[in-house]
Design a protein around this motif. Structure first.
Motif, short mmCIF file in Angstrom:
data_model
loop_
_atom_site.label_atom_id
_atom_site.label_comp_id
_atom_site.label_asym_id
_atom_site.label_seq_id
_atom_site.Cartn_x
_atom_site.Cartn_y
_atom_site.Cartn_z
N THR A 183 29.39 28.67 44.53
CA THR A 183 29.69 27.83 45.68
C THR A 183 30.64 28.57 46.61
N LEU A 184 30.25 28.68 47.89
CA LEU A 184 31.13 29.21 48.94
C LEU A 184 31.55 28.03 49.81
N HIS A 185 32.82 27.66 49.70
CA HIS A 185 33.32 26.49 50.43
C HIS A 185 34.06 26.97 51.67
N LEU A 186 33.42 26.77 52.83
CA LEU A 186 34.05 27.13 54.10
C LEU A 186 35.03 26.02 54.47
N LYS A 187 36.29 26.26 54.12
CA LYS A 187 37.31 25.23 54.39
C LYS A 187 37.48 25.04 55.89
N GLU A 188 37.58 26.16 56.59
CA GLU A 188 37.69 26.08 58.05
C GLU A 188 37.36 27.43 58.67
N LEU A 189 36.65 27.39 59.79
CA LEU A 189 36.37 28.59 60.57
C LEU A 189 36.61 28.26 62.03
N LYS A 190 37.42 29.12 62.69
CA LYS A 190 37.71 28.92 64.11
C LYS A 190 37.37 30.18 64.89
N LEU A 191 36.69 29.99 66.02
CA LEU A 191 36.45 31.08 66.96
C LEU A 191 36.86 30.58 68.34
N LYS A 205 31.09 31.35 37.75
CA LYS A 205 31.50 31.52 36.37
C LYS A 205 32.63 32.55 36.30
N ASP A 206 33.79 32.13 35.80
CA ASP A 206 34.97 32.98 35.62
C ASP A 206 35.54 33.50 36.94
N ILE A 207 35.15 32.91 38.08
CA ILE A 207 35.69 33.34 39.37
C ILE A 207 36.15 32.13 40.17
N ALA A 208 37.38 32.20 40.70
CA ALA A 208 37.92 31.20 41.61
C ALA A 208 38.84 31.92 42.57
N GLN A 209 38.37 32.16 43.80
CA GLN A 209 39.13 32.94 44.76
C GLN A 209 39.07 32.31 46.14
N ASN A 210 39.98 32.76 47.02
CA ASN A 210 39.99 32.35 48.41
C ASN A 210 39.87 33.60 49.28
N TRP A 211 38.73 33.73 49.97
CA TRP A 211 38.50 34.90 50.81
C TRP A 211 38.90 34.58 52.25
N LYS A 212 39.27 35.64 52.98
CA LYS A 212 39.68 35.50 54.36
C LYS A 212 38.86 36.44 55.24
N VAL A 213 38.40 35.92 56.38
CA VAL A 213 37.75 36.74 57.41
C VAL A 213 38.54 36.56 58.69
N LYS A 214 38.96 37.68 59.30
CA LYS A 214 39.84 37.57 60.46
C LYS A 214 39.59 38.74 61.40
N GLY A 215 39.61 38.47 62.73
CA GLY A 215 39.47 39.56 63.68
C GLY A 215 38.83 39.14 64.99
N PHE A 228 37.84 41.63 56.05
CA PHE A 228 37.40 40.74 54.98
C PHE A 228 38.24 41.07 53.76
N PHE A 229 39.05 40.10 53.26
CA PHE A 229 39.96 40.38 52.16
C PHE A 229 40.28 39.09 51.40
N ASN A 230 41.01 39.24 50.29
CA ASN A 230 41.42 38.11 49.47
C ASN A 230 42.78 37.61 49.92
N THR A 231 42.98 36.30 49.98
CA THR A 231 44.23 35.77 50.51
C THR A 231 45.45 36.12 49.66
N ASP A 232 45.27 36.28 48.34
CA ASP A 232 46.42 36.58 47.49
C ASP A 232 46.63 38.09 47.27
N GLY A 233 45.86 38.91 47.98
CA GLY A 233 46.05 40.35 47.90
C GLY A 233 45.36 41.03 46.73
N THR A 234 44.75 40.25 45.83
CA THR A 234 44.04 40.85 44.70
C THR A 234 42.64 41.27 45.12
N GLN A 235 41.94 41.93 44.21
CA GLN A 235 40.60 42.43 44.53
C GLN A 235 39.59 41.29 44.59
#
Length: 663
Positions: A183-191, A205-215, A228-235
């Motif tokens: 599941t990819l949950h788009l919490k919010e996108l603004k342009l 399965k075994d993954i729970a992350q928050n990705w960020k797209v900015k620019g 395109f990166f992870n909000t907590d700085g991890t991979q």
């Protein structure tokens, strides 16, 4: 007078056009909601008849001249899971573009919805939308494919559907592939003001992350520059691939840049670059450990013409310190032609070694070199003229020298060492290449017939090539393209030697790439002589089940030393090198070679005669049959002889009558 008349006509024409636009606008404004409902009804009918799906919109209306609001939008294939559902949607349409048939969105607000792709035992809920084109649509265009124009139209349509101002809230993309869920949950996108920012929650399965797209994103001018990166700085961990394909992958960050899309003089240019940091991939077909690329960048320029698609040679692929200028082209101007070129400009050899991906070239870790080199590759394949395939690979050295080896110490080929084969991942018994081993056989004690037979079967140009045979590679490529699989290799004795002594038997990309590089270093730096390489080869390769080296093989099959082998025995031993463990299947139940084996060995013998490797006198009394007298005979299924077969003495009848009397 004539000029004034033309001006008047032009003014009248402009006036008429303006009036028509105003009247059209008034009519459209008056009947816009009716037109919108008709459009929805038309889409709904198409979804029903062409895609066996239901499309509904609970509420739809215009607001102002160009604004549209919709509620409860649902697309559901019949007898399958809902494909799309959106609670609220607001957008605006550029009316001038709408009149020309080119839909261009101005703003877009969408919230509370989902798209879900489901595959289960009942099928796919998106299958109807992947149906093939009908025959009329697939008919060739007499004017050619015109890749440039088609691609430009598609890109324009796609980018025009991206609004200049956008707010998306609480939207989900769900994937369910036979229970493998993402599941990819788009919490919010603004342009807004050409600045894009979004947060995506990813669960699997075994993954729970928050990705960020900015620019930066400017769809109208066809430009973008995004991180395109992870909000907590991890991979970032890529979901689904591990469950589906056993592939684990991730990265720290990706940067995507689209600089320009331009159509001029019938050619489409697409320019930009992409970069990635700390890319990791793990798959059993790639390597037996994580493969890590610290930094990679791809500066691209794609060119599309009416009859070709190409990656221009001004493009650059960079892997740490390694820079490659690639060129790829697919053309259908006359014949269907695939073309590839690659150029590595002159670079320091040590920079190349330290830039190799970690985990992919483990035998090179710790290696040190001096000097520099450059490399060029040319490949061209004409589908209609496959025999004219071009494959040229050249490397130019300047003071190149290995001053320290890594895990694979190629210099040990010149010393006495102990060899241990690896079979099905298990290390086999030690085979010393020393005089202490009674089976160890120097080259001068091996029958010349064996040397000639093995070279004929395995590598006729061993003493003249530099580890690789270009012509063999060409034929291998042609065969693999025709069969659409890797059905033929082009292995030389040099490659077999490196694979056996320094590498494992695992079938991975890592091992094959290491094999190629190690062979090149071995052959082109004269680390070991050809005679020594062949001697080591004869003393380590497998000749049967747990039979290693020619000394042991000669005893195992014929109870002889290698110097005593006959021509037929040598040709037989050469013939089983590709599949030594299955040697017994060449024999019938009388312990004789089967006709197919005799025919094959006779072919090799005649080939050796034509090449002047043996003389007619050498073949005297060589019938093609052999007599296995050593331990190998116990593995051949020989039918026990019947002592009474062809009996003419009456002994058989005597014992038969005696048995009747007793019983």
């Amino acid at each position: 007078m004539r000029k004034n008349r033309i001006k008047k006509i032009a003014l009248w024409a402009i006036g008429i056009i303006v009036v028509l636009i105003i009247v059209s606008g008034v009519l459209f404004f008056a009947f816009r909601n009716s037109i919108l409902q008709k459009a929805i009804t038309k889409v709904s009918g198409k979804m029903n008849t062409e895609y066996n799906s239901t499309f509904t919109v609970k509420e739809a209306s215009f607001h102002g001249l160009s604004g549209i609001e919709m509620k409860e939008i649902v697309l559901a294939p019949k007898n399958a899971d809902t494909l799309l559902s959106v609670k609220e949607l607001k957008t605006s349409i550029n009316l001038m573009h709408l009149l020309t048939g080119d839909i261009q969105l101005g703003i877009l607000e969408m919230k509370n919805g989902f798209i879900q792709l489901v595959k289960n035992e009942n099928g796919k809920n998106f299958d109807a939308f992947l149906k093939k084109k009908n025959k009329d649509e697939e008919e060739d265009n007499t004017d050619g494919p015109d890749y440039a124009s088609r691609a430009y139209r598609l890109l324009n349509k796609a980018l025009n559907l991206v609004p200049t101002d956008m707010v998306l809230t609480n939207l989900n993309l769900r994937l369910d592939d036979m229970g493998r869920k993402v599941t990819l949950h788009l919490k919010e996108l603004k342009l807004a003001d050409k600045q894009l920012e979004s947060t995506i929650g990813v669960t699997a399965k075994d993954i729970a992350q928050n990705w960020k797209v900015k620019g930066f994103a400017d769809p109208r001018n066809k430009q973008a520059d995004l991180d395109f990166f992870n909000t907590d700085g991890t991979q970032i961990q890529i979901p689904y691939l591990n469950e589906r394909y056993g592939l684990t992958s991730g990265f720290d960050a990706i940067h995507l840049n689209l600089d320009d899309i331009d159509m001029s003089l019938g050619k489409l240019h697409i320019d930009g670059y992409a970069s990635i940091k700390n890319f990791m991939i793990n798959h059993k077909r790639i390597a037996n450990q994580d493969v890590i690329i610290d930094n990679a960048r791809f500066d691209y320029r794609f060119l599309l013409g009416s009859d070709f698609i190409a990656l221009d040679s001004t493009s650059t692929m960079q892997l740490n310190k390694i820079k490659v200028h690639p060129f790829l082209k697919y053309s259908v101007e006359e014949d269907t032609i695939y073309e590839m070129k690659a150029r590595i400009p002159k670079m320091a050899a040590q920079d190349f070694i330290v830039s190799l991906p970690k985990g992919l070239f483990t035998n090179f870790e710790g290696m040190e070199a001096e000097g520099s080199f450059s490399y060029n590759l040319d490949f061209l394949y004409n589908k209609n003229k496959p025999k004219e395939l071009v494959f040229d690979s050249s490397l130019k050295k300047d003071g190149f020298k290995i001053i320290k080896y890594g895990a694979a110490d190629l210099a040990k080929l010149n010393t006495a060492f102990t060899y241990r084969a690896i079979d099905n991942g298990r290390i086999q018994r030690a085979i010393p290449l020393t005089v202490d081993n009674p089976y160890y056989t120097p080259m001068e004690q091996i029958s010349p017939f064996l040397r000639k037979a093995v070279l004929t079967c395995e590598d006729p140009s061993f003493f003249s090539h530099s580890g690789f045979i270009n012509e063999a590679f060409k034929q291998s490529i042609i065969k693999n393209i025709k069969t659409r699989k890797f059905s033929r290799g082009a292995s030389t004795i040099s490659m077999q030697l490196v694979k056996n002594v320094f590498l494992t038997r695992e079938k991975t990309l890592s091992r094959k790439l290491e094999e190629i590089l190690l062979v090149y270093i071995l052959e082109n730096n004269r680390i070991a002589s050809k005679e020594r390489m062949l001697e080591v080869y004869f003393n380590i390769i497998e000749w049967g089940p747990d039979v290693y080296g020619i000394g042991e093989a000669s005893s195992y099959y014929f109870q002889k030393s290698p110097s005593q082998l006959t021509l037929d025995e040598c040709i037989y031993l050469a013939s089983i090198i590709p599949r030594p463990k299955g040697f017994m299947w060449q024999f019938n139940d009388e312990g004789k070679l089967k006709p197919f084996a005799v025919k094959h060995n006779d072919y090799i013998k005649k080939l050796m005669l034509r090449r002047g490797l043996v003389t007619a006198e050498d073949t005297i009394a060589q019938t093609g049959q052999i007599d296995v007298t050593g331990r190998a005979r116990s593995r051949i299924k020989i039918k026990e002889a019947n002592p009474f077969e062809n009996d003419t003495t009456g002994v058989k009848d005597f014992f038969m009558n005696l048995s009747k009397e007793i019983f």
